[in-house]
Motif scaffolding. Structure first.
Motif, PDB file in Angstrom:
ATOM      1  N   ARG A 121      -7.044  -1.668  -3.332  1.00 38.67           N
ATOM      2  CA  ARG A 121      -5.742  -0.649  -4.055  1.00 38.67           C
ATOM      3  C   ARG A 121      -6.262  -0.248  -5.642  1.00 38.67           C
ATOM      4  O   ARG A 121      -6.029   0.934  -5.898  1.00 38.67           O
ATOM      5  N   HIS A 122      -7.099  -0.508  -5.934  1.00 38.05           N
ATOM      6  CA  HIS A 122      -7.566  -0.297  -7.468  1.00 38.05           C
ATOM      7  C   HIS A 122      -8.553   0.818  -7.339  1.00 38.05           C
ATOM      8  O   HIS A 122      -8.501   0.816  -8.519  1.00 38.05           O
ATOM      9  N   LEU A 123      -9.033   0.948  -6.298  1.00 35.38           N
ATOM     10  CA  LEU A 123      -9.303   2.281  -5.988  1.00 35.38           C
ATOM     11  C   LEU A 123      -8.816   3.561  -6.248  1.00 35.38           C
ATOM     12  O   LEU A 123      -8.220   2.885  -5.811  1.00 35.38           O
ATOM     13  N   LYS A 124      -9.878   4.688  -6.573  1.00 32.76           N
ATOM     14  CA  LYS A 124      -8.764   6.056  -6.942  1.00 32.76           C
ATOM     15  C   LYS A 124      -8.405   6.025  -5.014  1.00 32.76           C
ATOM     16  O   LYS A 124      -6.770   6.073  -4.781  1.00 32.76           O
ATOM     17  N   ILE A 125      -9.252   6.253  -4.014  1.00 36.79           N
ATOM     18  CA  ILE A 125      -8.826   6.520  -2.709  1.00 36.79           C
ATOM     19  C   ILE A 125      -7.681   5.784  -2.083  1.00 36.79           C
ATOM     20  O   ILE A 125      -6.655   6.506  -1.788  1.00 36.79           O
ATOM     21  N   PHE A 126      -7.992   4.198  -2.486  1.00 36.49           N
ATOM     22  CA  PHE A 126      -7.267   3.214  -1.647  1.00 36.49           C
ATOM     23  C   PHE A 126      -5.725   3.665  -2.668  1.00 36.49           C
ATOM     24  O   PHE A 126      -4.904   2.883  -1.847  1.00 36.49           O
ATOM     25  N   GLU A 127      -5.516   3.534  -3.373  1.00 36.00           N
ATOM     26  CA  GLU A 127      -4.094   3.719  -4.005  1.00 36.00           C
ATOM     27  C   GLU A 127      -3.674   4.699  -3.174  1.00 36.00           C
ATOM     28  O   GLU A 127      -2.135   3.885  -3.427  1.00 36.00           O
ATOM     29  N   ALA A 128      -4.380   5.507  -3.124  1.00 39.14           N
ATOM     30  CA  ALA A 128      -3.169   6.884  -2.712  1.00 39.14           C
ATOM     31  C   ALA A 128      -2.772   6.260  -1.597  1.00 39.14           C
ATOM     32  O   ALA A 128      -1.704   6.641  -0.782  1.00 39.14           O
ATOM     33  N   LYS A 129      -4.081   5.554  -0.005  1.00 35.40           N
ATOM     34  CA  LYS A 129      -3.274   5.920   1.058  1.00 35.40           C
ATOM     35  C   LYS A 129      -3.210   4.650   1.778  1.00 35.40           C
ATOM     36  O   LYS A 129      -1.941   4.600   2.245  1.00 35.40           O
ATOM     37  N   GLU A 130      -2.870   3.802   0.733  1.00 32.37           N
ATOM     38  CA  GLU A 130      -1.917   2.268   0.553  1.00 32.37           C
ATOM     39  C   GLU A 130      -1.105   2.487   0.019  1.00 32.37           C
ATOM     40  O   GLU A 130       0.485   2.383   1.006  1.00 32.37           O
ATOM     41  N   LYS A 131      -0.533   3.315  -0.456  1.00 32.15           N
ATOM     42  CA  LYS A 131       1.112   3.726  -1.023  1.00 32.15           C
ATOM     43  C   LYS A 131       1.348   4.875   0.475  1.00 32.15           C
ATOM     44  O   LYS A 131       2.557   4.608   0.557  1.00 32.15           O
ATOM     45  N   PHE A 132       1.017   5.528   1.047  1.00 36.28           N
ATOM     46  CA  PHE A 132       1.390   5.951   1.612  1.00 36.28           C
ATOM     47  C   PHE A 132       1.780   4.578   3.433  1.00 36.28           C
ATOM     48  O   PHE A 132       2.617   4.642   3.568  1.00 36.28           O
ATOM     49  N   VAL A 133       0.945   3.548   2.986  1.00 35.29           N
ATOM     50  CA  VAL A 133       0.544   2.967   4.161  1.00 35.29           C
ATOM     51  C   VAL A 133       2.032   2.013   3.784  1.00 35.29           C
ATOM     52  O   VAL A 133       3.026   1.136   5.321  1.00 35.29           O
ATOM     53  N   ASP A 134       2.471   1.782   2.771  1.00 39.99           N
ATOM     54  CA  ASP A 134       3.944   1.528   2.588  1.00 39.99           C
ATOM     55  C   ASP A 134       4.707   1.844   3.231  1.00 39.99           C
ATOM     56  O   ASP A 134       5.430   1.645   4.062  1.00 39.99           O
ATOM     57  N   ALA A 135       4.991   3.651   2.276  1.00 39.36           N
ATOM     58  CA  ALA A 135       5.525   4.389   2.917  1.00 39.36           C
ATOM     59  C   ALA A 135       5.876   4.128   4.689  1.00 39.36           C
ATOM     60  O   ALA A 135       7.120   4.369   4.706  1.00 39.36           O
ATOM     61  N   LEU A 136       5.156   4.521   5.551  1.00 44.18           N
ATOM     62  CA  LEU A 136       5.114   4.158   6.791  1.00 44.18           C
ATOM     63  C   LEU A 136       5.560   2.828   7.723  1.00 44.18           C
ATOM     64  O   LEU A 136       6.618   2.591   7.896  1.00 44.18           O
ATOM     65  N   LYS A 137       5.287   1.561   6.693  1.00 44.91           N
ATOM     66  CA  LYS A 137       6.143   0.916   7.398  1.00 44.91           C
ATOM     67  C   LYS A 137       7.470   0.526   6.962  1.00 44.91           C
ATOM     68  O   LYS A 137       8.006  -0.218   7.502  1.00 44.91           O
ATOM     69  N   SER A 138       8.128   1.509   5.648  1.00 45.15           N
ATOM     70  CA  SER A 138       9.158   0.950   5.848  1.00 45.15           C
ATOM     71  C   SER A 138       9.763   2.099   5.641  1.00 45.15           C
ATOM     72  O   SER A 138      11.314   2.360   5.662  1.00 45.15           O
ATOM     73  N   SER A 139       9.549   3.213   6.930  1.00 44.59           N
ATOM     74  CA  SER A 139      10.348   4.698   7.534  1.00 44.59           C
ATOM     75  C   SER A 139      10.791   4.015   8.628  1.00 44.59           C
ATOM     76  O   SER A 139      11.718   4.715   8.559  1.00 44.59           O
ATOM     77  N   GLY A 140      10.251   2.934   9.506  1.00 48.40           N
ATOM     78  CA  GLY A 140      11.351   2.597  10.399  1.00 48.40           C
ATOM     79  C   GLY A 140      10.716   4.322  11.675  1.00 48.40           C
ATOM     80  O   GLY A 140      11.417   3.108  13.122  1.00 48.40           O
ATOM     81  N   LEU A 141       9.847   3.597  11.859  1.00 49.72           N
ATOM     82  CA  LEU A 141       8.601   4.767  12.652  1.00 49.72           C
ATOM     83  C   LEU A 141       8.452   3.533  13.502  1.00 49.72           C
ATOM     84  O   LEU A 141       7.579   2.842  11.949  1.00 49.72           O
ATOM     85  N   ASP A 142       7.627   3.150  14.862  1.00 43.58           N
ATOM     86  CA  ASP A 142       6.762   2.487  15.646  1.00 43.58           C
ATOM     87  C   ASP A 142       5.632   3.620  14.969  1.00 43.58           C
ATOM     88  O   ASP A 142       5.512   4.438  14.347  1.00 43.58           O
ATOM     89  N   PHE A 143       4.802   2.546  14.369  1.00 45.91           N
ATOM     90  CA  PHE A 143       3.589   2.726  13.977  1.00 45.91           C
ATOM     91  C   PHE A 143       2.405   1.703  14.328  1.00 45.91           C
ATOM     92  O   PHE A 143       2.784   1.022  14.339  1.00 45.91           O
TER      93      PHE A 143
END
Length: 286
Positions: free
Chosen positions: A124-146
Protein backbone atom coordinates in the motif's frame (compact mmCIF):
# COMPACT_ATOMS: atom_id res chain seq x y z
CA UNK A 1 -16.14 -20.77 -21.89
CA UNK A 2 -19.59 -21.84 -20.81
CA UNK A 3 -22.19 -19.26 -21.72
CA UNK A 4 -24.25 -17.76 -18.91
CA UNK A 5 -27.51 -16.62 -20.49
CA UNK A 6 -28.88 -14.88 -17.40
CA UNK A 7 -25.92 -12.53 -17.15
CA UNK A 8 -25.48 -9.10 -18.65
CA UNK A 9 -21.91 -7.88 -18.20
CA UNK A 10 -20.66 -4.31 -18.33
CA UNK A 11 -16.93 -4.09 -19.04
CA UNK A 12 -14.87 -0.99 -18.27
CA UNK A 13 -11.35 -0.82 -19.68
CA UNK A 14 -12.15 -2.75 -22.86
CA UNK A 15 -9.51 -0.93 -24.91
CA UNK A 16 -6.66 -1.89 -22.55
CA UNK A 17 -4.41 -4.97 -22.62
CA UNK A 18 -6.49 -7.23 -20.37
CA UNK A 19 -9.81 -5.57 -21.18
CA UNK A 20 -9.30 -6.31 -24.86
CA UNK A 21 -9.06 -10.04 -24.19
CA UNK A 22 -12.12 -9.98 -21.92
CA UNK A 23 -14.08 -8.06 -24.57
CA UNK A 24 -13.20 -10.60 -27.26
CA UNK A 25 -14.11 -13.50 -24.96
CA UNK A 26 -17.51 -11.92 -24.20
CA UNK A 27 -18.11 -11.50 -27.92
CA UNK A 28 -17.00 -15.04 -28.82
CA UNK A 29 -19.16 -16.54 -26.07
CA UNK A 30 -22.11 -14.42 -27.21
CA UNK A 31 -22.71 -13.16 -23.69
CA UNK A 32 -24.93 -10.10 -23.33
CA UNK A 33 -22.47 -7.30 -22.72
CA UNK A 34 -21.95 -3.56 -22.72
CA UNK A 35 -18.45 -2.30 -23.47
CA UNK A 36 -17.76 1.27 -22.45
CA UNK A 37 -14.98 3.33 -23.98
CA UNK A 38 -13.89 6.92 -24.38
CA UNK A 39 -13.27 6.11 -28.07
CA UNK A 40 -16.00 3.64 -29.11
CA UNK A 41 -14.63 3.30 -32.66
CA UNK A 42 -11.75 1.25 -31.23
CA UNK A 43 -14.27 -1.46 -30.33
CA UNK A 44 -16.48 -1.23 -33.41
CA UNK A 45 -15.48 -4.67 -34.71
CA UNK A 46 -16.82 -6.32 -31.54
CA UNK A 47 -20.31 -4.85 -31.85
CA UNK A 48 -23.00 -7.51 -32.40
CA UNK A 49 -26.49 -8.59 -31.40
CA UNK A 50 -25.16 -9.42 -27.93
CA UNK A 51 -22.44 -6.79 -27.51
CA UNK A 52 -23.21 -3.05 -27.33
CA UNK A 53 -20.53 -0.37 -27.48
CA UNK A 54 -21.23 2.73 -25.37
CA UNK A 55 -19.31 6.00 -25.22
CA UNK A 56 -18.49 6.97 -21.64
CA UNK A 57 -15.60 8.19 -19.51
CA UNK A 58 -15.25 6.67 -16.07
CA UNK A 59 -13.46 9.80 -14.84
CA UNK A 60 -16.62 11.79 -15.66
CA UNK A 61 -19.50 10.39 -13.57
CA UNK A 62 -22.13 12.33 -15.51
CA UNK A 63 -21.34 10.17 -18.58
CA UNK A 64 -22.09 7.00 -16.59
CA UNK A 65 -25.68 7.84 -15.67
CA UNK A 66 -27.98 4.93 -16.52
CA UNK A 67 -25.15 2.89 -18.00
CA UNK A 68 -25.67 -0.01 -15.57
CA UNK A 69 -29.40 -0.45 -16.19
CA UNK A 70 -30.12 -4.13 -16.82
CA UNK A 71 -26.55 -5.11 -15.91
CA UNK A 72 -25.97 -8.00 -13.49
CA UNK A 73 -22.14 -7.92 -13.34
CA UNK A 74 -19.60 -5.13 -13.77
CA UNK A 75 -16.00 -6.00 -14.63
CA UNK A 76 -13.44 -3.22 -14.27
CA UNK A 77 -9.87 -3.38 -15.51
CA UNK A 78 -9.57 0.40 -15.16
CA UNK A 79 -6.17 1.54 -14.00
CA UNK A 80 -3.09 3.39 -15.22
CA UNK A 81 0.52 2.32 -15.11
CA UNK A 82 2.06 5.20 -17.03
CA UNK A 83 0.09 8.33 -16.27
CA UNK A 84 -1.14 10.66 -19.00
CA UNK A 85 -3.68 13.43 -19.56
CA UNK A 86 -2.65 14.95 -16.22
CA UNK A 87 -4.59 12.28 -14.33
CA UNK A 88 -3.25 10.74 -11.12
CA UNK A 89 -3.57 7.21 -9.73
CA UNK A 90 -6.19 8.53 -7.31
CA UNK A 91 -8.11 10.07 -10.22
CA UNK A 92 -8.26 6.80 -12.15
CA UNK A 93 -7.48 3.70 -10.08
CA UNK A 94 -9.57 4.97 -7.17
CA UNK A 95 -12.04 7.71 -8.15
CA UNK A 96 -12.95 6.49 -11.65
CA UNK A 97 -13.64 3.00 -10.32
CA UNK A 98 -15.62 4.52 -7.45
CA UNK A 99 -17.73 6.45 -9.97
CA UNK A 100 -18.53 3.17 -11.69
CA UNK A 101 -19.22 1.41 -8.39
CA UNK A 102 -21.64 4.14 -7.31
CA UNK A 103 -23.53 3.87 -10.60
CA UNK A 104 -23.62 0.07 -10.26
CA UNK A 105 -25.11 0.37 -6.77
CA UNK A 106 -27.77 2.81 -7.99
CA UNK A 107 -28.79 0.43 -10.78
CA UNK A 108 -29.01 -2.63 -8.53
CA UNK A 109 -26.06 -4.49 -10.07
CA UNK A 110 -25.44 -7.73 -8.20
CA UNK A 111 -21.69 -8.22 -8.66
CA UNK A 112 -18.57 -6.14 -9.22
CA UNK A 113 -15.29 -7.72 -10.39
CA UNK A 114 -12.15 -5.61 -10.04
CA UNK A 115 -8.65 -6.39 -11.30
CA UNK A 116 -5.92 -5.18 -8.93
CA UNK A 117 -2.51 -6.85 -8.52
CA UNK A 118 -0.79 -9.44 -6.35
CA UNK A 119 0.06 -8.48 -2.74
CA UNK A 120 -1.65 -5.11 -3.10
CA UNK A 121 -2.38 -4.83 0.61
CA UNK A 122 1.29 -5.49 1.44
CA UNK A 123 2.46 -2.76 -0.92
CA UNK A 124 0.00 0.00 0.00
CA UNK A 125 2.95 2.38 0.44
CA UNK A 126 3.50 2.32 -3.34
CA UNK A 127 1.63 5.08 -5.19
CA UNK A 128 -0.08 2.68 -7.60
CA UNK A 129 -1.27 0.35 -4.84
CA UNK A 130 -2.35 3.17 -2.55
CA UNK A 131 -5.09 4.06 -5.01
CA UNK A 132 -5.98 0.49 -6.05
CA UNK A 133 -6.33 -0.74 -2.48
CA UNK A 134 -8.36 2.29 -1.42
CA UNK A 135 -10.86 1.22 -4.08
CA UNK A 136 -10.72 -2.41 -2.93
CA UNK A 137 -11.69 -1.17 0.54
CA UNK A 138 -14.64 0.73 -0.93
CA UNK A 139 -15.72 -2.28 -2.97
CA UNK A 140 -15.63 -4.63 0.01
CA UNK A 141 -17.78 -2.27 2.07
CA UNK A 142 -20.22 -1.51 -0.78
CA UNK A 143 -22.65 -4.32 -0.03
CA UNK A 144 -22.26 -5.72 -3.55
CA UNK A 145 -21.05 -9.24 -4.19
CA UNK A 146 -17.41 -8.76 -5.23
CA UNK A 147 -14.39 -10.54 -6.64
CA UNK A 148 -10.93 -8.97 -6.58
CA UNK A 149 -8.56 -10.53 -9.13
CA UNK A 150 -4.88 -10.30 -8.18
CA UNK A 151 -2.69 -11.31 -11.15
CA UNK A 152 1.03 -11.84 -10.75
CA UNK A 153 2.05 -9.46 -13.53
CA UNK A 154 1.00 -9.41 -17.19
CA UNK A 155 3.01 -10.70 -20.13
CA UNK A 156 2.75 -7.17 -21.49
CA UNK A 157 4.77 -5.95 -18.49
CA UNK A 158 7.61 -8.22 -19.62
CA UNK A 159 8.07 -6.06 -22.72
CA UNK A 160 10.75 -4.20 -20.75
CA UNK A 161 12.94 -7.31 -20.93
CA UNK A 162 12.59 -7.41 -24.70
CA UNK A 163 13.42 -3.70 -24.89
CA UNK A 164 16.66 -4.31 -22.99
CA UNK A 165 17.44 -7.42 -25.02
CA UNK A 166 17.17 -5.46 -28.29
CA UNK A 167 20.15 -3.42 -27.08
CA UNK A 168 22.09 -6.63 -26.44
CA UNK A 169 22.11 -6.68 -22.61
CA UNK A 170 19.59 -7.35 -19.84
CA UNK A 171 20.18 -5.54 -16.55
CA UNK A 172 18.97 -7.08 -13.29
CA UNK A 173 19.28 -6.00 -9.67
CA UNK A 174 20.76 -8.50 -7.23
CA UNK A 175 21.35 -12.16 -8.09
CA UNK A 176 18.41 -12.44 -10.48
CA UNK A 177 17.04 -15.59 -8.85
CA UNK A 178 13.79 -13.92 -7.72
CA UNK A 179 10.86 -16.01 -8.97
CA UNK A 180 7.42 -15.16 -10.24
CA UNK A 181 4.88 -16.35 -12.82
CA UNK A 182 3.33 -13.63 -14.99
CA UNK A 183 0.14 -14.45 -16.89
CA UNK A 184 -1.03 -13.82 -20.45
CA UNK A 185 -4.05 -11.54 -20.89
CA UNK A 186 -6.00 -14.23 -22.73
CA UNK A 187 -5.62 -16.68 -19.83
CA UNK A 188 -6.44 -13.98 -17.27
CA UNK A 189 -9.61 -13.08 -19.21
CA UNK A 190 -10.82 -16.64 -18.61
CA UNK A 191 -10.22 -16.22 -14.87
CA UNK A 192 -12.16 -12.95 -14.87
CA UNK A 193 -15.20 -14.44 -16.60
CA UNK A 194 -15.14 -17.57 -14.45
CA UNK A 195 -15.17 -15.33 -11.37
CA UNK A 196 -18.69 -14.19 -12.25
CA UNK A 197 -19.77 -17.32 -10.38
CA UNK A 198 -17.62 -16.69 -7.26
CA UNK A 199 -18.81 -14.77 -4.21
CA UNK A 200 -16.96 -12.20 -2.08
CA UNK A 201 -13.57 -13.61 -2.94
CA UNK A 202 -10.03 -12.53 -3.78
CA UNK A 203 -8.35 -14.61 -6.49
CA UNK A 204 -4.55 -14.63 -6.71
CA UNK A 205 -3.41 -16.01 -10.05
CA UNK A 206 -0.34 -16.35 -12.22
CA UNK A 207 0.74 -18.08 -15.39
CA UNK A 208 1.75 -21.74 -15.81
CA UNK A 209 5.54 -21.23 -15.53
CA UNK A 210 7.39 -20.06 -12.43
CA UNK A 211 10.52 -18.31 -13.74
CA UNK A 212 13.53 -16.51 -12.30
CA UNK A 213 14.45 -13.07 -13.58
CA UNK A 214 17.61 -14.64 -15.01
CA UNK A 215 15.51 -17.12 -16.99
CA UNK A 216 13.22 -14.34 -18.26
CA UNK A 217 16.24 -12.31 -19.32
CA UNK A 218 17.71 -15.31 -21.16
CA UNK A 219 14.35 -15.96 -22.88
CA UNK A 220 14.20 -12.36 -24.12
CA UNK A 221 17.75 -12.49 -25.49
CA UNK A 222 17.11 -15.89 -27.05
CA UNK A 223 13.92 -14.67 -28.76
CA UNK A 224 15.99 -11.93 -30.42
CA UNK A 225 18.86 -14.35 -31.15
CA UNK A 226 21.23 -12.30 -29.02
CA UNK A 227 24.16 -13.64 -26.94
CA UNK A 228 23.23 -14.27 -23.31
CA UNK A 229 24.53 -11.09 -21.68
CA UNK A 230 22.94 -10.43 -18.30
CA UNK A 231 24.43 -7.73 -16.09
CA UNK A 232 23.75 -8.02 -12.34
CA UNK A 233 23.76 -4.71 -10.51
CA UNK A 234 24.06 -4.40 -6.71
CA UNK A 235 20.70 -4.20 -4.99
CA UNK A 236 21.65 -0.95 -3.24
CA UNK A 237 21.45 0.74 -6.66
CA UNK A 238 17.81 -0.36 -6.97
CA UNK A 239 16.98 1.09 -3.57
CA UNK A 240 18.90 4.28 -4.37
CA UNK A 241 17.06 4.74 -7.69
CA UNK A 242 13.69 4.44 -5.91
CA UNK A 243 14.78 6.96 -3.26
CA UNK A 244 16.05 9.47 -5.83
CA UNK A 245 12.89 9.22 -7.94
CA UNK A 246 10.56 9.51 -4.94
CA UNK A 247 12.54 12.49 -3.61
CA UNK A 248 13.05 14.51 -6.77
CA UNK A 249 10.24 13.59 -9.19
CA UNK A 250 6.44 13.43 -9.20
CA UNK A 251 4.41 10.26 -8.82
CA UNK A 252 3.76 10.48 -12.57
CA UNK A 253 7.46 9.73 -13.10
CA UNK A 254 8.36 7.46 -10.22
CA UNK A 255 5.10 5.50 -9.81
CA UNK A 256 5.63 2.83 -12.48
CA UNK A 257 9.38 2.54 -11.77
CA UNK A 258 8.78 2.22 -8.03
CA UNK A 259 6.16 -0.48 -8.70
CA UNK A 260 8.36 -2.49 -11.05
CA UNK A 261 11.57 -2.26 -9.01
CA UNK A 262 9.84 -3.12 -5.72
CA UNK A 263 7.99 -6.20 -6.94
CA UNK A 264 11.01 -7.48 -8.87
CA UNK A 265 13.09 -7.52 -5.68
CA UNK A 266 11.57 -10.66 -4.15
CA UNK A 267 9.68 -13.84 -5.00
CA UNK A 268 6.02 -13.45 -5.98
CA UNK A 269 4.59 -16.85 -6.83
CA UNK A 270 0.86 -17.21 -7.45
CA UNK A 271 -1.32 -20.29 -8.08
CA UNK A 272 -0.71 -21.38 -11.67
CA UNK A 273 -3.29 -21.06 -14.42
CA UNK A 274 -3.42 -21.03 -18.20
CA UNK A 275 -1.59 -22.40 -21.20
CA UNK A 276 0.18 -19.37 -22.69
CA UNK A 277 3.97 -19.43 -22.36
CA UNK A 278 6.22 -16.40 -21.96
CA UNK A 279 8.82 -17.69 -24.42
CA UNK A 280 6.14 -17.80 -27.13
CA UNK A 281 5.07 -14.24 -26.25
CA UNK A 282 8.67 -13.05 -26.58
CA UNK A 283 9.06 -14.73 -29.97
CA UNK A 284 5.79 -13.25 -31.22
CA UNK A 285 6.86 -9.76 -30.15
CA UNK A 286 10.54 -9.91 -31.01
Amino acid sequence: MKKTNSQTVLLAGATGYLGGYIARALSQDQMAAKLIARSPQKLKLLESKTVKIIKAEVTKPETLEGICEGVTTVISTIGITRQKDGLTYMDVDYQANLNLLNEAKRAGVKKFIYVSAINGNTYRHLKIFEAKEKFVDALKSSGLDFTVIRPNGFFSDMQDFLDMARKGKVYLFGHGEQKFNPIHGEDLAIVCLQSINTHNKEIIVGGPDVLTLNEIGEMALDALQKPKKIIHLPDWIRRFVIWVLRTFTSSKTYGPVEFFLTLMAEDNIAPRFGEKRLHDFFRENS
